[in-house]
Design an enzyme around this catalytic site. Structure first.
Site, PDB file in Angstrom:
ATOM      1  CE  LYS A 111       7.827 -22.170   3.859  1.00 19.43           C
ATOM      2  NZ  LYS A 111       7.190 -21.085   2.245  1.00 19.43           N
ATOM      3  CE  LYS A 192      13.444 -24.125   0.659  1.00 20.17           C
ATOM      4  NZ  LYS A 192      11.548 -23.616  -0.019  1.00 20.17           N
ATOM      5  CE  LYS A 195      12.827 -14.981   0.270  1.00 19.15           C
ATOM      6  NZ  LYS A 195      11.579 -15.046   0.350  1.00 19.15           N
TER       7      LYS A 195
END
Ligand code: TYM
Length: 328
Positions: A111, A192, A195
C-alpha cells in the site's frame, strides 16, 4: 463462551470477496460465543479518504454487515472509533512492536509503494489491528487470507507482552476458510478483489443487481485454451471462478472443474449461484437503508457493550506495564 472478533474497513463498497472470505463466516458463527464485529473507521484513515466519504461509508458498511445477516441480538456490531480503548491499547502495543517488524509487513510495502508520502498510520496499522483483537480477549478471529500476516503479528505482540509483563492477553487464532479466502479480481485474476483498488468490472459489489453480477461474471477474464481446470498458477481466471462457485455452493473447486466442459456454462452457473446467495442480502439491505435510525441505535448499543468488555482488559494491560491506576 469463546470470544470472537473481526473487523472491516469502511474504505469502499463491500464486495463478494469480503462476503465469501469473511462476512459469511461471521454470520455462521455469531451465535457460537461472544462475537464482536467492528467497522474499523480509524484504519480507513491510513489512506486518503474524504471526510464525507468516510461518514457515508461507515454507515453503508454497517448496513452491509447487518444486511449480510449479522443479528444484533446475537452479536455486537459497532464502530471502532466509538470505543477509545482500542487507541489507548494501541500505544502500549506500539511500545511492544518494533519498527523492523512493521516495516516488513507485506500490506505496508504494497500500500505504501508508489506513494509520495506514506502516513505513519499505515506503518502502525497492524498494531491498531492487534489492539482491536487483544482488547476483547478474543480467541477466534475469522478473516480472509490477506489478514494472515497481521494475525501473526497480533499473536507475536500478545506473546511478547505476556512474556515481558506477565500473563495479560489471550493469544488469538486466525480462522481462515478453506475455499473463498482469497477471491481475485475478475479482470486481473492475479490480484485480489479489493475495495480500494477496484477495477470497475473486476469487483462484484455485494449489492450489485442480478444483471450486473451476470454481466461481470460473463466478462471475467479466462484464457484461450478453453479447458476448465483448477490450477491457480497457470489458469488464475478460471480457477478464481471455480473457487467462487465452490464457496457459494459447497464442494471443492477441483471436483467442480470436472463437471464443466466450457467456460460459458461455468460462468452461467456461477452468476446464478451468486445471485441466489446475495438475494437475501439485497432484501435486508433495502430494508435497513430505509431505516437509518435503527442502524444508528444498533451501533450505539454495540459500542456500549464493546466498551464494557474492553475496559477491564485495558486496565489489566495498564497495570501490567506499570501505569498508575486512574479513577476516571
Ligand atoms: P478488509 O476491510 O480489507 O476486509 C474485511 C474482511 O474481508 C476479507 N477480504 C477478502 N476475503 C477474500 N477475498 C478477498 N478478495 C478479500 N478481500 C478482503 C479480509 O481478509 C477481511 O477478513 N485489516 C482488516 C480489518 C481489521 C481487522 C481487525 C480484521 C482491522 N482490525 C481486527 C480482523 C481483526 C482489513 O483491512 O480488512
Amino acid at each position: 463462551m469463546p470470544r470472537i472478533f473481526s473487523g472491516v474497513q469502511p474504505s469502499g463498497t463491500l464486495h463478494v470477496g469480503n462476503y465469501l472470505g469473511a462476512l459469511r463466516q461471521w454470520v455462521a458463527t455469531q451465535g457460537d460465543g461472544d462475537a464482536l464485529y467492528c467497522i474499523v473507521d480509524l484504519h480507513a484513515l491510513t489512506l486518503e479518504i474524504a471526510p464525507d466519504d468516510l461518514r457515508t461509508r461507515t454507515i453503508e458498511t454497517a448496513v452491509g454487515l447487518l444486511g449480510a445477516g449479522l443479528d444484533p441480538d446475537l452479536c455486537t456490531v459497532f464502530v471502532q472509533s466509538h470505543v477509545p480503548e482500542h487507541t489507548e491499547l494501541t500505544w502500549l502495543l506500539e511500545c511492544t512492536a518494533t519498527y523492523g517488524e512493521l516495516r516488513r509487513m507485506t500490506q505496508f510495502k504494497e500500500k505504501g509503494a508508489g506513494q509520495e508520502s506514506v502516513r505513519a498510520g499505515l506503518l502502525t496499522y497492524p498494531v491498531l489491528m492487534a489492539a482491536d483483537i487483544l482488547v476483547y480477549d478474543a480467541e477466534r478471529v475469522p478473516v480472509g487470507d490477506d489478514q494472515r500476516q497481521h494475525l501473526e503479528l497480533a499473536r507475536t505482540l500478545a506473546t511478547r507482552f505476556n512474556g515481558r509483563y506477565g500473563e495479560t492477553f489471550v493469544v488469538p487464532e486466525a480462522e481462515i476458510p478453506t475455499v473463498g479466502a482469497r477471491v481475485m479480481d475478475l479482470q486481473q485474476p492475479t490480484r485480489k478483489m479489493s475495495k480500494s483498488t477496484a477495477t470497475p468490472l473486476g469487483t462484484i459489489s455485494m449489492t450489485d443487481p442480478p444483471e450486473e453480477i451476470a454481466r461481470k461474471v460473463r466478462k471475467a477474464v479466462t484464457d484461450v485454451d478453453g479447458a476448465v481446470a483448477y490450477d491457480p498458477e497457470s489458469k488464475p481466471g478460471v480457477s478464481n471462478l471455480l473457487e467462487m462457485l465452490a464457496a457459494a455452493t459447497g464442494g471443492t473447486p477441483e471436483a467442480l472443474a470436472g463437471r464443466y466442459s466450457s467456460y460459458g456454462q461455468l460462468k452461467q452457473d456461477l452468476a446464478e449461484a451468486l445471485v441466489e446467495l446475495l438475494r437475501p442480502v439485497h432484501r435486508r439491505v433495502a430494508e435497513l437503508e430505509s431505516d437509518p435510525g435503527t442502524v444508528a441505535a444498533i451501533l450505539d448499543k454495540g459500542a456500549a457493550k464493546a466498551h464494557e468488555l474492553a475496559t477491564p482488559v485495558l486496565s489489566r494491560a495498564r497495570s501490567a506495564i506499570g501505569l498508575t491506576p486512574r479513577s476516571r
